[in-house]
Design a protein around this motif. Structure first.
Motif, PDB file in Angstrom:
ATOM      1  N   ASP A  43      18.059   7.016 -26.777  1.00  0.00           N
ATOM      2  CA  ASP A  43      17.810   6.106 -28.065  1.00  0.00           C
ATOM      3  C   ASP A  43      16.909   5.128 -27.839  1.00  0.00           C
ATOM      4  O   ASP A  43      17.092   4.161 -28.509  1.00  0.00           O
ATOM      5  CB  ASP A  43      19.195   5.895 -28.459  1.00  0.00           C
ATOM      6  N   ASP A  44      16.206   5.188 -26.750  1.00  0.00           N
ATOM      7  CA  ASP A  44      15.298   3.973 -26.454  1.00  0.00           C
ATOM      8  C   ASP A  44      13.779   4.582 -26.807  1.00  0.00           C
ATOM      9  O   ASP A  44      13.425   5.353 -27.457  1.00  0.00           O
ATOM     10  CB  ASP A  44      15.265   3.439 -24.962  1.00  0.00           C
ATOM     11  N   ALA A  65      17.403  19.455 -29.561  1.00  0.00           N
ATOM     12  CA  ALA A  65      17.769  19.118 -30.726  1.00  0.00           C
ATOM     13  C   ALA A  65      18.858  18.045 -30.640  1.00  0.00           C
ATOM     14  O   ALA A  65      19.004  17.303 -31.460  1.00  0.00           O
ATOM     15  CB  ALA A  65      18.195  20.525 -31.453  1.00  0.00           C
ATOM     16  N   LYS A  66      19.398  17.794 -29.384  1.00  0.00           N
ATOM     17  CA  LYS A  66      20.486  16.896 -29.124  1.00  0.00           C
ATOM     18  C   LYS A  66      20.420  16.658 -27.574  1.00  0.00           C
ATOM     19  O   LYS A  66      19.955  17.782 -26.977  1.00  0.00           O
ATOM     20  CB  LYS A  66      21.858  17.270 -29.630  1.00  0.00           C
ATOM     21  N   ASN A  67      21.146  15.822 -27.364  1.00  0.00           N
ATOM     22  CA  ASN A  67      21.305  15.369 -25.811  1.00  0.00           C
ATOM     23  C   ASN A  67      21.887  16.574 -25.060  1.00  0.00           C
ATOM     24  O   ASN A  67      23.008  16.874 -25.476  1.00  0.00           O
ATOM     25  CB  ASN A  67      22.019  14.146 -25.438  1.00  0.00           C
ATOM     26  N   LYS A  68      21.389  17.089 -23.987  1.00  0.00           N
ATOM     27  CA  LYS A  68      21.994  18.274 -23.278  1.00  0.00           C
ATOM     28  C   LYS A  68      22.440  18.009 -21.595  1.00  0.00           C
ATOM     29  O   LYS A  68      22.948  18.647 -21.133  1.00  0.00           O
ATOM     30  CB  LYS A  68      21.344  19.683 -23.440  1.00  0.00           C
ATOM     31  N   GLY A  69      21.837  16.869 -21.089  1.00  0.00           N
ATOM     32  CA  GLY A  69      21.911  16.654 -19.843  1.00  0.00           C
ATOM     33  C   GLY A  69      20.572  17.005 -19.001  1.00  0.00           C
ATOM     34  O   GLY A  69      19.694  17.770 -19.450  1.00  0.00           O
ATOM     35  N   CYS A 181      19.514  30.326 -17.334  1.00  0.00           N
ATOM     36  CA  CYS A 181      19.752  29.297 -16.737  1.00  0.00           C
ATOM     37  C   CYS A 181      19.323  29.339 -15.266  1.00  0.00           C
ATOM     38  O   CYS A 181      19.561  30.475 -14.872  1.00  0.00           O
ATOM     39  CB  CYS A 181      21.192  29.086 -16.950  1.00  0.00           C
ATOM     40  N   TYR A 182      19.029  28.349 -14.512  1.00  0.00           N
ATOM     41  CA  TYR A 182      18.787  28.200 -13.120  1.00  0.00           C
ATOM     42  C   TYR A 182      19.767  27.078 -12.530  1.00  0.00           C
ATOM     43  O   TYR A 182      20.197  27.369 -11.776  1.00  0.00           O
ATOM     44  CB  TYR A 182      17.289  28.020 -13.054  1.00  0.00           C
ATOM     45  N   PHE A 183      19.905  25.891 -13.097  1.00  0.00           N
ATOM     46  CA  PHE A 183      20.754  25.129 -12.902  1.00  0.00           C
ATOM     47  C   PHE A 183      22.054  25.107 -13.820  1.00  0.00           C
ATOM     48  O   PHE A 183      21.908  25.635 -14.896  1.00  0.00           O
ATOM     49  CB  PHE A 183      20.089  23.475 -13.095  1.00  0.00           C
ATOM     50  N   ASP A 184      23.183  24.922 -13.621  1.00  0.00           N
ATOM     51  CA  ASP A 184      24.393  25.178 -14.068  1.00  0.00           C
ATOM     52  C   ASP A 184      24.368  23.864 -15.064  1.00  0.00           C
ATOM     53  O   ASP A 184      24.675  22.677 -14.550  1.00  0.00           O
ATOM     54  CB  ASP A 184      25.488  25.017 -13.308  1.00  0.00           C
ATOM     55  N   GLU A 185      24.385  24.255 -16.449  1.00  0.00           N
ATOM     56  CA  GLU A 185      24.548  23.202 -17.479  1.00  0.00           C
ATOM     57  C   GLU A 185      25.684  22.501 -17.439  1.00  0.00           C
ATOM     58  O   GLU A 185      26.074  21.384 -18.334  1.00  0.00           O
ATOM     59  CB  GLU A 185      24.017  23.584 -18.707  1.00  0.00           C
TER      60      GLU A 185
END
Length: 352
Positions: A43-44, A65-69, A181-185
């Protein structure tokens, strides 16, 4: 023609740093790359700053679409990547201009190397060099060593073969959409070491490092000791997951690995000025695995002394001792880097 390297840069609320991070990528001497900026919906003004660079045909912005990390942002980047090699840079870190060139040469020198990483130099919140370096083991890295010491160090250090990442790929568990996936979300911290450990423990790829400090790792500004506890909890979550794919490794090395992690967190508490937490963590490390006093006497005893000194001494007295100690450590690190064959010209570039 496809780019040789895909550089993946997750971006989330880093407006103070992202311009410098992008510039450090675009100034690479090896220029056959694409830069995939993953907008993780902060949000910056970070993405507005990133858009200033889209005139460069190598720069592409991919929006969530949204923050996922961080883990999800890296996965998105990997799925869109066209390169034979995948490089990661966090948007508050920087690279030396020779980084990609050195890693390409390293990976081409041995087709069995799946992960090529570099040593890292520390910079402060303002980008000033602190004159300290991550000094990990560079070769003969097995899963046990990676579990205990994490020589890769941070997410901006490695360049990884696409085929190596493919060997640890798995499908998301989401019922809404299926994707690789490669990194664990599910991890919001420790996602790096979790990924490197799966590579080391479940594949035959070699993990090797370069002696040059090609990555400039920015230390967090301030911070809270409570965050150290969150970091420790995420590390324990990584250990629990590893029991499924590397039970023998955990049976042999879990106690030592936990002790090293607790000692590392104690040193972080010292940096935050929290002597009481530092004392608690280093004592817990030694009680968890007393063998670290023998295997790494100097580092363990130094941490123990520094923790107690910060806890009991007035702040001015501790700062004097710390300053002398830092100068000694910095000098020893410089001598070790020079001994490893890093050229004087390169050392000057890094303000050594």
């Amino acid at each position: 023609m496809s780019p040789r390297i895909s550089v993946v840069m997750p971006v989330y609320n880093v407006e103070k740093f992202v311009k410098s991070a992008i510039e450090s990528v675009l100034s690479q001497t090896f220029d056959n790359f694409e830069l995939l900026i993953i907008d993780d919906r902060g949000d910056d003004r970070s993405i507005q700053i990133c858009k200033q660079f889209v005139g460069d045909p190598r720069v592409h912005i991919i929006r969530h679409a949204k923050n996922k990390g961080l883990a999800a942002a890296r996965n998105t980047g990997i799925r869109h990547a066209l390169g034979e090699y995948i490089a990661f840079i966090d948007s508050d870190d920087l690279w030396h201009s020779e980084k990609l060139a050195r890693h390409v040469a390293h990976l081409e020198s041995d087709p069995q190397i799946g992960v090529s990483f570099s040593r890292s130099s520390f910079i402060d919140y303002t980008g000033k060099f602190i004159d300290f370096y991550q000094m990990p083991k560079l070769t003969d890295i097995d899963a046990a060593h990676l579990l205990c010491r994490n020589p890769v160090g941070n997410g901006s250090a490695p360049v990884i073969r696409r085929t190596t990442l493919n060997d640890i790929r798995y499908q998301s568990m989401s019922t809404a959409e299926r994707y690789s996936c490669y990194f664990d979300e599910s991890f919001r911290q420790s996602e790096d070491i979790e990924c490197w450990l799966r590579i080391a423990a479940t594949t035959s790829w070699k993990i090797e490092g370069l002696p040059e400090p090609l990555t400039y790792y920015r230390l967090n500004h301030g911070g809270l000791s409570a965050n150290l506890m969150k970091q420790y909890a995420s590390w324990e979550k990584m250990i629990e997951k590893a029991r499924d794919f590397a039970p023998t490794l955990l049976a042999r090395h879990e106690k030592a690995a936990r002790a090293y992690q607790l000692r590392y967190l104690s040193r972080q508490a010292i940096r935050l000025g929290d002597g009481a937490t530092a004392v608690k963590l280093v004592n817990q490390a030694i009680s968890t695995s007393p063998s670290i006093l023998q295997s790494e006497t100097g580092r363990t005893v130094t941490t123990l002394i520094a923790a107690y000194a910060q806890w009991v001494m007035p702040s001015w007295g501790y700062l004097v001792i710390e300053g002398v100690g830092q100068k000694c450590i910095s000098m020893m690190q410089k001598l070790r880097i020079a001994k490893d064959g890093v050229s004087s010209e390169f050392m000057q570039d890094n303000k050594l």
